[in-house]
Write an enzyme that holds these catalytic residues in place. Structure first.
Site, PDB file in Angstrom:
ATOM      1  N   ARG A  81       0.827  -1.203   0.000  1.00  0.00           N
ATOM      2  CA  ARG A  81       0.000   0.000   0.000  1.00  0.00           C
ATOM      3  C   ARG A  81       0.867   1.262   0.000  1.00  0.00           C
ATOM      4  O   ARG A  81       0.542   2.243  -0.665  1.00  0.00           O
ATOM      5  CB  ARG A  81      -0.936  -0.009   1.211  1.00  0.00           C
ATOM      6  CG  ARG A  81      -2.104   0.964   1.101  1.00  0.00           C
ATOM      7  CD  ARG A  81      -1.834   2.286   1.750  1.00  0.00           C
ATOM      8  NE  ARG A  81      -1.349   2.100   3.091  1.00  0.00           N
ATOM      9  CZ  ARG A  81      -0.436   2.877   3.649  1.00  0.00           C
ATOM     10  NH1 ARG A  81       0.103   3.883   2.974  1.00  0.00           N
ATOM     11  NH2 ARG A  81      -0.010   2.646   4.891  1.00  0.00           N
TER      12      ARG A  81
ATOM     13  N   PHE B 229       8.827  11.002  -2.900  1.00  0.00           N
ATOM     14  CA  PHE B 229       8.407  12.295  -2.346  1.00  0.00           C
ATOM     15  C   PHE B 229       9.359  12.657  -1.230  1.00  0.00           C
ATOM     16  O   PHE B 229       9.399  11.981  -0.191  1.00  0.00           O
ATOM     17  CB  PHE B 229       6.975  12.148  -1.824  1.00  0.00           C
ATOM     18  CG  PHE B 229       6.322  13.416  -1.350  1.00  0.00           C
ATOM     19  CD1 PHE B 229       5.688  14.257  -2.249  1.00  0.00           C
ATOM     20  CD2 PHE B 229       6.295  13.735  -0.003  1.00  0.00           C
ATOM     21  CE1 PHE B 229       5.047  15.411  -1.808  1.00  0.00           C
ATOM     22  CE2 PHE B 229       5.656  14.880   0.447  1.00  0.00           C
ATOM     23  CZ  PHE B 229       5.027  15.727  -0.464  1.00  0.00           C
TER      24      PHE B 229
ATOM     25  N   LEU C 197      10.232  14.986   1.551  1.00  0.00           N
ATOM     26  CA  LEU C 197       9.890  16.047   2.499  1.00  0.00           C
ATOM     27  C   LEU C 197      10.635  15.855   3.820  1.00  0.00           C
ATOM     28  O   LEU C 197      11.341  16.738   4.289  1.00  0.00           O
ATOM     29  CB  LEU C 197       8.379  16.078   2.746  1.00  0.00           C
ATOM     30  CG  LEU C 197       7.890  17.107   3.777  1.00  0.00           C
ATOM     31  CD1 LEU C 197       8.183  18.527   3.311  1.00  0.00           C
ATOM     32  CD2 LEU C 197       6.394  16.929   4.062  1.00  0.00           C
ATOM     33  N   THR C 198      10.490  14.675   4.429  1.00  0.00           N
ATOM     34  CA  THR C 198      11.073  14.412   5.748  1.00  0.00           C
ATOM     35  C   THR C 198      12.598  14.452   5.700  1.00  0.00           C
ATOM     36  O   THR C 198      13.218  13.977   4.745  1.00  0.00           O
ATOM     37  CB  THR C 198      10.616  13.030   6.250  1.00  0.00           C
ATOM     38  OG1 THR C 198       9.195  13.016   6.343  1.00  0.00           O
ATOM     39  CG2 THR C 198      11.219  12.705   7.598  1.00  0.00           C
TER      40      THR C 198
ATOM     41  N   PRO D  94      16.348  14.102   8.361  1.00  0.00           N
ATOM     42  CA  PRO D  94      16.796  13.473   9.608  1.00  0.00           C
ATOM     43  C   PRO D  94      16.407  14.266  10.850  1.00  0.00           C
ATOM     44  O   PRO D  94      16.114  13.674  11.900  1.00  0.00           O
ATOM     45  CB  PRO D  94      18.316  13.402   9.442  1.00  0.00           C
ATOM     46  CG  PRO D  94      18.538  13.347   7.964  1.00  0.00           C
ATOM     47  CD  PRO D  94      17.452  14.192   7.375  1.00  0.00           C
TER      48      PRO D  94
ATOM     49  N   GLU E 211       3.468   9.821   8.046  1.00  0.00           N
ATOM     50  CA  GLU E 211       2.376  10.695   7.585  1.00  0.00           C
ATOM     51  C   GLU E 211       1.712  11.396   8.777  1.00  0.00           C
ATOM     52  O   GLU E 211       0.501  11.605   8.802  1.00  0.00           O
ATOM     53  CB  GLU E 211       1.324   9.906   6.795  1.00  0.00           C
ATOM     54  CG  GLU E 211       1.860   9.034   5.691  1.00  0.00           C
ATOM     55  CD  GLU E 211       2.430   9.820   4.523  1.00  0.00           C
ATOM     56  OE1 GLU E 211       2.367  11.066   4.566  1.00  0.00           O
ATOM     57  OE2 GLU E 211       2.931   9.195   3.588  1.00  0.00           O
TER      58      GLU E 211
END
Length: 393
Positions: free
Chosen positions: A95, A134, A136-137, A139, A372
């Site tokens: 998923r 994607f 974005l995040t 460390p 998320e």
């Protein structure tokens, strides 16, 4: 004796239309025939044949399925949610592959990209011929993406990106990365998105392999070391954190449904095992304590499904708010993890083996609980909606 399935008790099928049932059943068949026979081996080996699966999922029509045009199926949000449920009944990693491809990378291009971005990437991504990720995040910037350190600076007509992203699904197999970076606009920092082909010099994506969760998934670090991009690489419509946060909202919606798939798989296995297992001359399922466990798990699963369907209808009507997605993500992942753990106890020692899915699902859901948006972040989103006060700072 033959019992009822958990969703049958809640008459879930009566709440779905023909398109939704057809999509659910098609994805369930794919998972049963293609994924279940191999997922245990993928999990043990900490690998996933992403490219092979992507083309098959493209043929199935689930990649970016809730988007319109550019080769995307244009289904309802509820149908997409049901597909996520069936995919995660196979494994959260599967998923995640679909979610990152469709709800993060493809959605970012579809919602915030230029027409050239859409034409170049979306048809191939919908077909599974190109893989997206994607970025974005970071460390040191997870729940607080505004503190990201990745920067994009202008050099003539070009952009030059430098920084590091972390915990990026599909990163080391991707053809394109949507990367978010701080830029200076009128003397102040603004977050902007960039379309980064992964063959760009200065881009690398070492894979993260030492994982106890989401092992049947490709997770990577993204390293941008002076990656030079043309001016056209910037997503023209995204300015500020609203861009990446809107993408996260799409992915979180899929998780609201997806986590229930993992829980349902655990409960169905526990029901079958309890019926077959003989203890003191009787079926384990005939004992009061076992039935109490199964009843509680079925109740939480059914309540979560009704919540998911309600949010799906709101989204299809264009009335779904971010705090409502937080309600769904917080409740359904938390309860799915509790169901997985409780169902493991029904199997006793057998429940920790690879022969059964409980520990695999429970380990995966530990990651789903915190990605998320952690549970704490969603609690604060809900708290702000209730009180009008932001407690993030």
């Amino acid at each position: 004796m033959t019992g009822r399935s958990p969703f049958e008790l809640f008459a879930v099928d009566t709440l779905l239309d023909d398109e939704e049932r057809a999509m659910r059943d098609a994805v369930r068949r794919f998972v049963d025939e293609r994924v279940r026979p191999e997922v245990g081996g993928w999990y043990e080996a900490a690998s996933l044949p992403v490219r092979e699966l992507a083309t098959e999922l493209g043929d199935l029509g689930v990649l970016g399925m809730h988007l319109e045009g550019y080769g995307c199926a244009g289904t309802s949000a509820t149908a997409y949610g049901l597909a996520c449920l069936e995919l995660e009944a196979g494994d959260s990693g599967l998923r995640s592959l679909v979610s990152v491809q469709g709800s993060l990378a493809m959605y970012a291009l579809h919602r915030w990209g230029s027409e050239e971005h859409k034409q170049e990437w979306l048809p191939r991504m919908a077909a599974g011929e190109a893989i997206g990720c994607f970025g974005l995040t970071e460390p040191d910037a997870g729940s607080d993406p505004g503190s990201m350190r990745t920067r994009a600076r202008r050099d003539g007509d070009d952009w030059v990106l430098s920084g590091t992203k972390m915990w990026i699904t599909n990163g080391s197999v991707a053809d394109v990365a949507v990367v978010w970076a701080q830029t200076e606009v009128d003397g102040r920092d603004r977050v902007r998105g960039f379309v980064v082909p992964t063959d760009t010099p200065g881009f690398s994506a070492p894979e993260i392999t030492r994982k106890m969760s989401l092992r049947a998934s490709v997770t990577s670090e993204l390293v941008l070391d002076g990656a030079r991009l043309p001016a056209s690489a910037m997503l023209p419509e995204a300015d500020g954190l609203a861009g990446p946060l809107s993408c996260l909202g799409e992915a979180r919606f899929g998780i609201v449904f997806g986590a229930l798939g993992a829980a349902r798989d655990c409960l169905e296995v526990a029901l079958a095992y309890a019926e077959e297992r003989q203890v003191f001359g009787r079926s384990l399922s005939a004992y009061q304590l076992t039935q109490a466990k199964l009843a509680d798990c079925s109740l939480e699963l059914g309540k979560g499904m009704l919540l998911a369907l309600h949010l799906g209808r709101l989204k299809d009507a264009g009335r779904l708010r971010p705090e409502q997605v937080s309600l769904g993500k917080l409740n359904n992942v938390r309860e799915a993890l509790a169901v997985a753990r409780e169902c493991r106890t029904v199997l006793g020692a057998a429940g920790i083996t690879q022969e059964y899915p409980m520990m695999r699902h429970a380990n995966n859901l530990e990651s789903v609980l915190t990605y998320e948006g952690t549970s704490e972040v969603h609690q604060l989103v809900i708290g702000q909606a209730l009180t009008g006060h932001s407690a993030f700072r």
